[in-house]
Design a protein around this motif. Structure first.
Motif, PDB file in Angstrom:
ATOM      1  N   ARG A 160       0.819  -1.214   0.000  1.00  0.00           N
ATOM      2  CA  ARG A 160       0.000   0.000   0.000  1.00  0.00           C
ATOM      3  C   ARG A 160       0.852   1.262   0.000  1.00  0.00           C
ATOM      4  NH1 ARG A 160      -2.607  -3.211   3.885  1.00  0.00           N
ATOM      5  NH2 ARG A 160      -4.711  -3.889   3.322  1.00  0.00           N
TER       6      ARG A 160
ATOM      7  N   GLY B 218      -0.881  -2.145  -5.697  1.00  0.00           N
ATOM      8  CA  GLY B 218      -1.903  -2.950  -6.349  1.00  0.00           C
ATOM      9  C   GLY B 218      -1.249  -3.959  -7.264  1.00  0.00           C
TER      10      GLY B 218
ATOM     11  N   ASP C 106      -8.993 -11.071  -4.242  1.00  0.00           N
ATOM     12  CA  ASP C 106      -9.055  -9.737  -3.646  1.00  0.00           C
ATOM     13  C   ASP C 106      -7.682  -9.373  -3.069  1.00  0.00           C
ATOM     14  OD1 ASP C 106     -10.733  -7.440  -2.425  1.00  0.00           O
ATOM     15  OD2 ASP C 106      -9.605  -8.285  -0.724  1.00  0.00           O
ATOM     16  N   MET C 107      -7.244  -8.139  -3.299  1.00  0.00           N
ATOM     17  CA  MET C 107      -5.902  -7.745  -2.898  1.00  0.00           C
ATOM     18  C   MET C 107      -5.724  -7.794  -1.396  1.00  0.00           C
ATOM     19  SD  MET C 107      -4.847  -4.660  -5.528  1.00  0.00           S
ATOM     20  CE  MET C 107      -6.341  -3.713  -5.264  1.00  0.00           C
ATOM     21  N   ARG C 108      -6.772  -7.492  -0.629  1.00  0.00           N
ATOM     22  CA  ARG C 108      -6.642  -7.530   0.827  1.00  0.00           C
ATOM     23  C   ARG C 108      -6.349  -8.938   1.310  1.00  0.00           C
ATOM     24  NH1 ARG C 108     -12.180  -4.626   2.283  1.00  0.00           N
ATOM     25  NH2 ARG C 108     -12.749  -6.000   0.547  1.00  0.00           N
ATOM     26  N   TRP C 109      -7.048  -9.927   0.721  1.00  0.00           N
ATOM     27  CA  TRP C 109      -6.782 -11.303   1.110  1.00  0.00           C
ATOM     28  C   TRP C 109      -5.358 -11.711   0.731  1.00  0.00           C
ATOM     29  CZ3 TRP C 109      -5.031 -15.580  -1.328  1.00  0.00           C
ATOM     30  CH2 TRP C 109      -5.095 -16.784  -0.602  1.00  0.00           C
TER      31      TRP C 109
ATOM     32  N   ARG D  42      -2.691  -9.882   0.437  1.00  0.00           N
ATOM     33  CA  ARG D  42      -1.703  -9.291   1.353  1.00  0.00           C
ATOM     34  C   ARG D  42      -1.680 -10.043   2.679  1.00  0.00           C
ATOM     35  NH1 ARG D  42      -3.723  -4.142  -0.728  1.00  0.00           N
ATOM     36  NH2 ARG D  42      -2.124  -3.207  -2.067  1.00  0.00           N
ATOM     37  N   ALA D  43      -2.860 -10.361   3.201  1.00  0.00           N
ATOM     38  CA  ALA D  43      -2.942 -11.080   4.476  1.00  0.00           C
ATOM     39  C   ALA D  43      -2.347 -12.474   4.334  1.00  0.00           C
ATOM     40  CB  ALA D  43      -4.387 -11.159   4.942  1.00  0.00           C
TER      41      ALA D  43
ATOM     42  N   ARG E 132       1.384 -12.225   4.323  1.00  0.00           N
ATOM     43  CA  ARG E 132       1.922 -11.965   5.669  1.00  0.00           C
ATOM     44  C   ARG E 132       1.940 -13.251   6.491  1.00  0.00           C
ATOM     45  NH1 ARG E 132      -1.202  -7.159   5.383  1.00  0.00           N
ATOM     46  NH2 ARG E 132      -2.865  -8.186   6.584  1.00  0.00           N
TER      47      ARG E 132
END
Length: 276
Positions: free
Chosen positions: A37, A43, A56-59, A61-62, A65
């Motif tokens: 981010r 992105g 989905d980008m949020r998933w 990234r998580a 991690r």
């Protein structure tokens, strides 16, 4: 080998493209790099294949991690079956781009068929580790290039002021982009009775070492020229100083003493063989 086709340049964007192209070719699916981010262009970038199957980008990234925390080796990834773009669940593999504890994004792979195998995950981990190392080199190159560019602009700043009876124009044109700083310099020294000393010099080689030696030559020449000696004696004294420092690189120099009142130009050069 696929690994050898990654990192062919010092361009970060090109390395991302090489990574996703090889990942997509090896897995028969879609590959993209997900940047953080806080980074410019955050992105998905360098998408190779159908972007609709990417998660989905949020998933992503998580998942990256979590994979980084749980990994026993560098670059190990996490797999899952996720719905993408409203379609049925598809296998997804997220592998962090990590080298020496530094993270440069996430490789995200997805395909509309069988789940990823362990062998594929290990191979993609090898690709991402290679890509991360080259991205680190590319960013370090850009950082050094920025420092070198500032140094070059400082070294090529407007030299000493000539007499008001003389206009001086300077243009520096480096050859290529690989050596942005080197040993070239120019100088003007104001002398008595309306005269001006014009100087063009070049230290052998390129890079910061040549720039450092150039600065030393330039400072010594300014000091010697302030005594208002003839050009050939300025060069002789400069040569005597250089001879006492054998570690200093060799240099060439051309001096022109302009006397507008008499309409005279006196030239002296050293370091280059005379033209036939």
């Amino acid at each position: 080998m696929a690994v050898e086709r990654i990192g062919t340049t010092l361009d970060e964007g090109v390395t991302y493209g090489e990574l996703t192209r090889e990942a997509a070719a090896q897995t028969g699916g879609t590959a993209a790099v997900l940047r953080g981010r806080s980074e410019a262009g955050a992105g998905y970038v360098a998408v190779d294949g159908d972007p609709a199957v990417l998660p989905d980008m949020r998933w992503a990234r998580a998942a990256a991690r979590d994979a980084a925390r749980e990994a026993t080796g560098p670059g190990e990834g996490r797999t899952a079956a996720l719905p993408s773009g409203g379609a049925r669940p598809v296998p997804v593999l997220c592998v962090p781009l990590v080298t020496d504890g530094l993270r440069y994004g996430v490789l995200v792979c997805a395909r509309d068929r069988a789940p990823f195998t362990r062998a594929e995950a290990e191979f993609l981990a090898l690709l991402t580790e290679r890509a991360a190392a080259h991205i680190r080199h590319a960013r370090e190159h850009e950082r050094v290039k920025g420092v070198v560019g500032k140094l070059q602009r400082a070294l090529l700043a407007e030299p000493g002021r000539p007499h008001p009876n003389l206009d001086v124009a300077i243009r520096y044109m480096p050859v290529g982009q690989s050596a942005l700083v080197g040993g070239d310099w120019c100088e003007t020294v104001r002398l008595h009775f309306g005269r001006t000393l014009l100087v063009v010099g070049d230290v052998m080689g390129h890079g910061l070492e040549a720039a450092v030696d150039m600065t030393a030559y330039r400072s010594a020449l300014r000091y010697i020229a302030s005594a208002d000696l003839p050009p050939h004696r300025v060069l002789r004294q400069l040569d005597d100083i250089a001879a006492t420092e054998p570690e200093r690189r060799q240099a060439t120099c051309l001096i022109a003493r302009l006397d507008p009142n008499r309409g005279q130009v006196t030239l002296a050069s050293a370091g280059h063989l005379p033209r036939p």
